[in-house]
Motif scaffolding. Structure first.
Motif, PDB file in Angstrom:
ATOM      1  N   GLU A   1     -16.601 -14.447   4.359  1.00  0.00           N
ATOM      2  CA  GLU A   1     -17.268 -14.659   5.634  1.00  0.00           C
ATOM      3  C   GLU A   1     -18.772 -14.920   5.500  1.00  0.00           C
ATOM      4  OE1 GLU A   1     -16.086 -11.920   8.587  1.00  0.00           O
ATOM      5  OE2 GLU A   1     -14.003 -11.977   7.964  1.00  0.00           O
TER       6      GLU A   1
ATOM      7  N   LYS B   1       4.184  -0.149   2.744  1.00  0.00           N
ATOM      8  CA  LYS B   1       3.913  -1.245   3.668  1.00  0.00           C
ATOM      9  C   LYS B   1       3.295  -2.428   2.922  1.00  0.00           C
ATOM     10  CE  LYS B   1       1.218  -2.354   7.727  1.00  0.00           C
ATOM     11  NZ  LYS B   1      -0.061  -2.112   8.345  1.00  0.00           N
TER      12      LYS B   1
ATOM     13  N   VAL C   1       0.848  -1.193   0.000  1.00  0.00           N
ATOM     14  CA  VAL C   1       0.000   0.000   0.000  1.00  0.00           C
ATOM     15  C   VAL C   1       0.881   1.239   0.000  1.00  0.00           C
ATOM     16  CG1 VAL C   1      -2.028  -1.026   1.070  1.00  0.00           C
ATOM     17  CG2 VAL C   1      -0.211  -0.139   2.519  1.00  0.00           C
TER      18      VAL C   1
ATOM     19  N   THR D   1      -7.758  -8.631   1.838  1.00  0.00           N
ATOM     20  CA  THR D   1      -6.810  -8.192   0.807  1.00  0.00           C
ATOM     21  C   THR D   1      -6.517  -9.350  -0.143  1.00  0.00           C
ATOM     22  OG1 THR D   1      -5.838  -6.761   2.483  1.00  0.00           O
ATOM     23  CG2 THR D   1      -4.554  -7.118   0.490  1.00  0.00           C
TER      24      THR D   1
ATOM     25  N   GLY E   1      -7.077  -8.509  10.505  1.00  0.00           N
ATOM     26  CA  GLY E   1      -5.978  -7.702   9.977  1.00  0.00           C
ATOM     27  C   GLY E   1      -4.862  -8.504   9.362  1.00  0.00           C
ATOM     28  N   SER E   2      -5.072  -9.822   9.195  1.00  0.00           N
ATOM     29  CA  SER E   2      -3.996 -10.642   8.635  1.00  0.00           C
ATOM     30  C   SER E   2      -4.011 -10.655   7.109  1.00  0.00           C
ATOM     31  CB  SER E   2      -4.096 -12.073   9.178  1.00  0.00           C
ATOM     32  OG  SER E   2      -5.364 -12.607   8.858  1.00  0.00           O
ATOM     33  N   GLY E   3      -4.927  -9.896   6.528  1.00  0.00           N
ATOM     34  CA  GLY E   3      -4.905  -9.763   5.077  1.00  0.00           C
ATOM     35  C   GLY E   3      -5.844 -10.681   4.326  1.00  0.00           C
ATOM     36  N   LYS E   4      -6.839 -11.226   5.004  1.00  0.00           N
ATOM     37  CA  LYS E   4      -7.759 -12.153   4.321  1.00  0.00           C
ATOM     38  C   LYS E   4      -8.557 -11.419   3.237  1.00  0.00           C
ATOM     39  CE  LYS E   4      -9.847 -13.287   8.151  1.00  0.00           C
ATOM     40  NZ  LYS E   4      -9.116 -12.404   9.078  1.00  0.00           N
TER      41      LYS E   4
HETATM   42  N1  LIG Z   1      -5.651   0.506   1.447  1.00  0.00           N
HETATM   43  C1  LIG Z   1      -4.989   0.220   2.570  1.00  0.00           C
HETATM   44  N2  LIG Z   1      -4.010   1.041   2.993  1.00  0.00           N
HETATM   45  C2  LIG Z   1      -3.311   0.760   4.110  1.00  0.00           C
HETATM   46  N3  LIG Z   1      -3.504  -0.326   4.875  1.00  0.00           N
HETATM   47  C3  LIG Z   1      -4.474  -1.168   4.503  1.00  0.00           C
HETATM   48  C4  LIG Z   1      -5.265  -0.947   3.332  1.00  0.00           C
HETATM   49  N4  LIG Z   1      -6.152  -1.964   3.226  1.00  0.00           N
HETATM   50  C5  LIG Z   1      -5.929  -2.780   4.273  1.00  0.00           C
HETATM   51  N5  LIG Z   1      -4.925  -2.306   5.035  1.00  0.00           N
HETATM   52  C6  LIG Z   1      -4.379  -2.926   6.238  1.00  0.00           C
HETATM   53  O1  LIG Z   1      -3.956  -4.222   5.868  1.00  0.00           O
HETATM   54  C7  LIG Z   1      -4.216  -5.149   6.895  1.00  0.00           C
HETATM   55  C8  LIG Z   1      -5.020  -6.320   6.361  1.00  0.00           C
HETATM   56  O2  LIG Z   1      -6.335  -5.887   6.101  1.00  0.00           O
HETATM   57  P1  LIG Z   1      -7.487  -6.897   5.707  1.00  0.00           P
HETATM   58  O3  LIG Z   1      -8.754  -6.130   5.665  1.00  0.00           O
HETATM   59  O4  LIG Z   1      -7.107  -7.609   4.479  1.00  0.00           O
HETATM   60  O5  LIG Z   1      -7.481  -7.897   6.939  1.00  0.00           O
HETATM   61  P2  LIG Z   1      -8.507  -9.058   7.304  1.00  0.00           P
HETATM   62  O6  LIG Z   1      -7.695 -10.231   7.660  1.00  0.00           O
HETATM   63  O7  LIG Z   1      -9.495  -9.216   6.226  1.00  0.00           O
HETATM   64  O8  LIG Z   1      -9.199  -8.462   8.592  1.00  0.00           O
HETATM   65  P3  LIG Z   1     -10.659  -8.757   9.161  1.00  0.00           P
HETATM   66  O9  LIG Z   1     -10.666 -10.179   9.577  1.00  0.00           O
HETATM   67  O10 LIG Z   1     -10.746  -7.845  10.316  1.00  0.00           O
HETATM   68  O11 LIG Z   1     -11.644  -8.441   8.076  1.00  0.00           O
HETATM   69  C9  LIG Z   1      -4.911  -4.385   8.011  1.00  0.00           C
HETATM   70  O12 LIG Z   1      -3.956  -4.053   8.957  1.00  0.00           O
HETATM   71  C10 LIG Z   1      -5.421  -3.153   7.313  1.00  0.00           C
HETATM   72  O13 LIG Z   1      -5.450  -2.075   8.211  1.00  0.00           O
END
Ligand SMILES: Nc1ncnc2c1ncn2[C@@H]1O[C@H](COP(=O)(O)OP(=O)(O)OP(=O)(O)O)[C@@H](O)[C@H]1O
Length: 886
Positions: free
Chosen positions: A483, A336, A332, A364, A359-362
């Motif tokens: 989910e 990062k 991003v 993403t 926040g583990s990126g699922k």
């Molecule tokens: N566009 C972005 N810019 C900066 N950081 C980001 C961006 N998108 C996501 N993040 C960060 O990347 C990390 C992963 O986010 P993500 O939403 O993929 O997690 P997740 O595993 O799906 O979380 P959850 O289970 O809470 O939905 C998080 O720390 C989030 O804050």
């Protein structure tokens, strides 16, 4: 009988034709090949009575004969077969002239005698001394996997020794699944359907990207083939009169045609198809043509064609496709990495679960896998075709069920699916064809008994089924779910997971991101994401807890939380599971950091713009009509606002008083203008945010942004304009009005005064759309709506005289209420009724009692509305899948 010579590091073996041999990295296999490009169980060698045959087991990197990826090939003298790479992968050759007497004899000279079977399974030959060790030694560096996490509390018993533990005994699995003992690494499960049947193409084009095509999916048997001849035109389409009839609703009745050019070359011509014709994943222009050479892949709906000599081979994608991600990395702004080097792959008919702490990126990862937000680095391969480069074609094979429902809950199940089908299928499908498909899907998901119920009346699990049903309409081969069980009770959780299991068994690949760990045993593979966006585990779910050395997932997630800085990815990569399930994918070099970023390409739309608009308008009206209370409010609200304005006491209404000025006229105008602002903006302020997930999904399936926006503008505009008519009709109709108007003379003064109120309602509605497209949550719309309305009150010019107030007056030009009051004020002579008290000779030119001024004021009012529309269109773009932005 020919001796098979395996040429590997200069060694040769003579193999016994009376049995078959497994080839791969599996130390328990017959021929162990320690090359990362070779899969764990890569292929089998058998003697079929005439020749040695190598059969690929759906390996990750493929088996190649004559440069083409093959599923099965005869080994002939002088025609080697390569494993893992077409040119320099380990090579199998047959030595000509060998006799049956050689069978079983070791023919090499430079290498040691073949080792005795290491594990006794089938009298396996190990690949030399280095490979003759026990499997645990053969698997590289299993030890790191067993290193206890630093400073970690005592681990459960099975990892006390600090040594690699053998995977746990399989836990109970549902009948759908293969026993874990048979669970093979990626690409190596033959799958219940067998691997040689008619399947979709694309299993390994030499160049899976959208660039120059390489040898295409040579390992797939064509579903059918057709003879092509010079002068013969072969038309492809859904209609029975075509030469190539494709019974696929994604295909137009007359979709495309193949024909030979006079110089003997072949050409494909799109016949104005709705969903497009693709050459190597790139869409042809509507009615465009392209020359087709050997190796080019022509995509039409779920079918793919390839020219081989004078034969046109057709492959039908019935859903049984493999899927893999290689080295996915998302960075991003600020550099990062939120997804780090994620690789995994699954064969056809797999159900994969992705779990990990918040926040583990699922999410993403899901966005990267579906092309919504392509990874900055790495590839996603759909049956070995590069999804990012061929998104325009492959998106049609992908279904995505977001966490929020993608249907209008106010509609009945059938009606909601009817509109979805209308939007997703080509314009030339008949209502009967669509209905038939809807019935089919409803039956498949056991929703037929609920089809006439409103979606709001369904349970959470049933509602999720409806979302899945919608995605199944177009028969996707890959289905992603975000989910789907969140908020469901354990029974429904199981119900949904079993549904997904069934979808996979029926020949689709299903990937589900979930927080629920109760039903993981239903999955074929589990991907565990660690904090920081890296893979912590990928493999069979029943071995995962043992891998981490904990007894429950709560412990694993606590460990993730407590040891955030621990190298979970390193632990994974040093494990035997990694060797078994992901190493062969990782052996592929990562793509350079998007040297050629994913370019949005022209995405053919299944429906024309006008047809989409009409469907969207009809759907929107159905949604509104389904809520009688809302409809009643739509009428009551403006009526109340109009009536409330009549409470302002005024002796002269909108006429000059006996001594000229009449301040109450300005108050009446103010109340009516504010009423129109509120009503208009309130109509639209939640409209886009509440549908954002639906819009995002539909946009990815070909919805036109402008048609979507226009449907909102037309329906909401109509409602708001009618509300303006009610507000103005009551508010002005109960008052004394000027005797002479500017536009319609003395006959329609009421209309002339009401038109600016109607226009103001419309422009306020457009402002509401801006708010709706700006905010992240629906809750934020209310404060912004109030702020908007209060600002409009201030800038009407009815509270204080704006003209001459430098800065404030110029700012007021941006406010729709200023222009609406000015237009009505021009008719009502506001310069006379509400003069500047400091200097009565100073008049506001926007209020001058002249026709030109009225027209100018109204023109600017409506122009502001149009400007808002352009801003909304721009803002909507932010909520679209990246690949759809243009
Ligand atoms: N566009 C972005 N810019 C900066 N950081 C980001 C961006 N998108 C996501 N993040 C960060 O990347 C990390 C992963 O986010 P993500 O939403 O993929 O997690 P997740 O595993 O799906 O979380 P959850 O289970 O809470 O939905 C998080 O720390 C989030 O804050």
């Amino acid at each position: 009988m020919p001796e098979l010579v395996l040429e590997l590091n200069g060694r040769t073996w003579a193999l016994d034709p009376s049995r078959s041999y497994t080839l791969g990295r599996d130390p328990q296999g017959d021929v162990v090949i320690d090359d990362a490009r070779v899969s764990w169980r890569h292929a089998t060698l058998t003697w079929n009575g005439r020749s040695w045959v190598v059969t690929d087991h759906g390996s990750t990197n493929g088996t190649y004969a004559r440069g083409l990826r093959v599923q099965q090939a005869d080994l002939a003298p002088g025609e080697p077969v390569h494993l893992g790479n077409a040119t320099d992968g380990p090579r199998l050759t047959v030595a000509a002239g060998a006799t049956a007497a050689d069978t079983g004899a070791y023919a090499g000279t430079a290498a040691p005698q073949p080792q005795p079977p290491a594990h006794g399974a089938q009298g396996a030959w190990q690949q030399g001394a280095a490979q003759s060790a026990a499997p645990a030694q053969a698997a590289p560096a299993a030890a790191p996997a067993a290193q206890p996490v630093p400073a970690q509390p005592p681990a459960p018993s099975d990892r006390q020794s600090g040594q690699w533990q053998q995977p746990a005994a399989p836990q109970g699995r549902v009948p759908h699944q293969q026993p874990p003992a048979q669970a093979a690494p990626y690409g190596e499960q033959p799958g219940p359907g067998g691997s040689g049947g008619p399947q979709g193409p694309g299993h390994g084009p030499g160049s899976p990207g959208g660039g120059a095509p390489g040898p295409a999916y040579g390992d797939r048997s064509p579903t059918t083939f057709h003879q092509v001849a010079l002068g013969r035109v072969m038309r492809i389409g859904r209609a029975l009169e075509n030469e190539l009839v494709v019974s696929d609703l994604q295909v137009s009745r007359h979709h495309a045609e193949f024909h030979a050019t006079p110089d003997g070359r072949f050409e494909i011509r799109d016949l104005g198809s709705h969903n497009g014709t693709y050459v190597n994943g790139q869409p042809l222009a509507k009615s465009g043509t392209a020359l087709i050479g050997a190796g080019d892949i022509v995509g039409v709906g779920h079918s793919t064609f390839r020219l081989v000599g004078d034969r046109l081979e057709e492959f039908v994608d019935t859903g049984e496709v493999s899927f893999s991600a290689r080295h996915l990395t998302v960075t991003v702004d600020g550099g990062k990495q939120i997804l780090r080097d994620v690789s995994f792959g699954v064969p056809e008919k797999s159900l994969v679960a992705v779990i990990g702490p918040s926040g583990s990126g699922k999410s993403t990862l899901l966005k990267a896998l579906t092309g919504y937000r392509p990874a900055n680095q790495g590839d996603v391969l759909y049956d070995n075709r590069n999804l990012y480069k061929q998104f325009a074609e492959l998106r049609q094979r992908i279904g995505l069920v977001p966490q929020d429902d993608i249907l209008h809950k106010e509609l009945t199940v059938r009606t909601a699916l009817k509109y979805a089908a209308k939007l997703r299928f080509p314009a030339d499908t008949t209502a009967q064809e669509r209905e038939a498909r809807i019935d089919e899907v409803l039956r498949e998901l056991k929703l037929d008994i609920h089809k006439d119920k409103k979606i709001t009346a369904l349970s959470g699990g049933q509602r999720k089924r409806v979302s899945v049903a919608l995605e199944l309409l177009t028969k996707p081969s890959l289905i992603f779910l975000d989910e789907p069980t969140s908020g469901l009770d354990p029974g429904m959780d199981r119900d949904v997971m079993q549904l997904l299991r069934g979808l996979a068994d029926d020949g689709r690949t299903v990937l589900v991101v979930t927080h629920s760990v109760a039903e993981l045993a239903l999955c074929d593979k589990l991907l565990v994401m660690a904090p920081g966006g890296a893979v912590a585990y990928f493999g069979p779910p029943e071995e995962a807890l043992n891998f981490f050395g904990y007894e429950s997932w709560a412990d694993v997630f606590s460990a993730f939380e407590n040891y955030r800085d621990y190298d979970w990815a390193g632990r994974w990569k040093g494990s035997q599971h990694y060797q078994m399930y992901a190493a062969d994918l990782d052996a592929q070099a990562p793509q350079p950091a998007q040297a050629a970023p994913v370019q949005p390409v022209r995405q053919p739309k299944p429906q024309g713009w006008g047809a989409q608009l009409l469907t969207l308008i009809r759907r929107y009206l159905s949604v509104i009509a389904s809520d009688k209370g809302f409809m009643a409010l739509m009428v009551i609200l403006p009526a109340v606002l109009g009536v409330v304005s009549t409470l302002v006491s005024s002796d002269f209404g909108l006429r000059p008083g006996t001594r000229g000025p009449n301040g109450s006229a300005a108050v009446i105008l103010l109340i009516l203008a504010v009423g129109a602002c509120f009503a208009g903006a309130a109509n639209s302020v939640r409209e886009l945010i509440k549908e954002r997930v639906i819009y995002e999904r539909e946009r990815a399936t070909g919805l036109s942004r402008s048609a979507y926006l226009m449907s909102k503008v037309i329906v909401l505009g109509l409602i708001t304009v009618l509300q303006g008519a009610i507000i103005g009709g009551i508010g002005f109709g109960m008052r004394d009005l000027p005797e002479e108007g500017l536009v319609f003379g003395s006959s329609l003064v009421l209309l002339e005064l009401t038109l600016p109120i109607m226009g103001l309602g419309f422009t306020a509605m457009m402002f509401g759309l801006i708010i709706s497209s700006l905010v992240k949550t629906a809750e934020k719309t209310m404060p912004l709506l109030v702020m908007f309305a209060i600002i409009q009150v201030v800038f009407t010019g009815c509270l204080f005289f704006l003209h001459g107030q430098t800065g404030v007056n110029e700012l007021s030009y941006l406010m729709p209420s200023r222009w609406a009051v000015a237009a009505a004020g021009a008719t009502a002579q506001l310069n006379v009724l509400f003069p500047n008290q400091d200097d009565p000779t100073d008049t506001d030119p926007l209020w001058d009692h002249e026709l030109g001024v009225w027209v100018f004021d109204m023109g600017i009012l409506l122009a502001l509305g149009v400007l808002c529309g352009l801003v909304v269109a721009r803002l909507l773009r932010r909520h679209e899948p990246e690949v759809m932005r243009k």
